[in-house]
Design an enzyme around this catalytic site. Sequence first.
Site, PDB file in Angstrom:
ATOM      1  N   CYS A   1      -6.185  -6.300  -7.523  1.00 21.01           N
ATOM      2  CA  CYS A   1      -6.033  -5.797  -6.160  1.00 21.01           C
ATOM      3  C   CYS A   1      -5.453  -6.867  -5.228  1.00 21.01           C
ATOM      4  O   CYS A   1      -4.915  -6.535  -4.174  1.00 21.01           O
ATOM      5  CB  CYS A   1      -7.359  -5.262  -5.635  1.00 21.01           C
ATOM      6  N   HIS A   2      -5.522  -8.134  -5.634  1.00 19.88           N
ATOM      7  CA  HIS A   2      -4.952  -9.205  -4.815  1.00 19.88           C
ATOM      8  C   HIS A   2      -3.425  -9.124  -4.758  1.00 19.88           C
ATOM      9  O   HIS A   2      -2.809  -9.734  -3.895  1.00 19.88           O
ATOM     10  CB  HIS A   2      -5.386 -10.583  -5.344  1.00 19.88           C
TER      11      HIS A   2
ATOM     12  N   ASN B   1     -12.282  -1.959  -5.188  1.00 18.13           N
ATOM     13  CA  ASN B   1     -12.052  -2.256  -6.597  1.00 18.13           C
ATOM     14  C   ASN B   1     -13.238  -3.056  -7.134  1.00 18.13           C
ATOM     15  O   ASN B   1     -13.514  -4.147  -6.650  1.00 18.13           O
ATOM     16  CB  ASN B   1     -10.758  -3.056  -6.740  1.00 18.13           C
TER      17      ASN B   1
ATOM     18  N   GLU C   1      -0.130 -17.197  -9.491  1.00 16.90           N
ATOM     19  CA  GLU C   1       0.754 -16.319 -10.248  1.00 16.90           C
ATOM     20  C   GLU C   1       2.235 -16.478  -9.889  1.00 16.90           C
ATOM     21  O   GLU C   1       3.093 -15.883 -10.539  1.00 16.90           O
ATOM     22  CB  GLU C   1       0.352 -14.862 -10.028  1.00 16.90           C
TER      23      GLU C   1
ATOM     24  N   TYR D   1       0.838  -1.198   0.000  1.00 21.67           N
ATOM     25  CA  TYR D   1       0.000   0.000   0.000  1.00 21.67           C
ATOM     26  C   TYR D   1       0.873   1.249   0.000  1.00 21.67           C
ATOM     27  O   TYR D   1       0.585   2.226  -0.677  1.00 21.67           O
ATOM     28  CB  TYR D   1      -0.943   0.000   1.212  1.00 21.67           C
TER      29      TYR D   1
END
Length: 168
Positions: free
Chosen positions: A130-131, A122, A157, A99
């Site tokens: 946003c993850h 979001n 990912e 953040y």
Amino acid sequence: MRTHTVMASPVGDLTLVAEDGALVRLTMDRQKHAPDASDPAELGERDDDGFGVARTQLGEYFAGTRTTFDLPLAPHGDPFKQQVWALLREIPYGETRTYGELARALGDVNLSQAVGSANGRNPIGIIVPCHRVIGSDGSLVGYAGGLDRKRFLLALEEPQAVRDARLF
């Protein structure tokens, strides 16, 4: 005109909402800040045929063969939220940001809490990633879809080399 569809995914059912040909929402079942699914104005008519490209791209993402999305997006939000969501789209697949890093990118480290709030609201989860935003200490914090889903998406990912290294 709004239309919607619902599709199954490894993280549960996803509701996709489009307005004038652009995706305005992607929400997961039991997600915080999700629109009222019983309100026809929020979802519009059901149109399972009109979301073929989005369904295909999401399927490829969950199969691990797609790292970026190429879809028209039109999330609704104030200018600050739009800025944050644009920064989220710049976070590469397999990477994370804090953040604080996003706040610094906006020019003011003191905006971390506001960035967190915009991130949590979001409207196009997964596609606007946003993850990929984590706490300053590397912890998984604040995901409207739930931390189990955030963990799953980040693991999906994770670079293959990192996964392979964990085996040894």
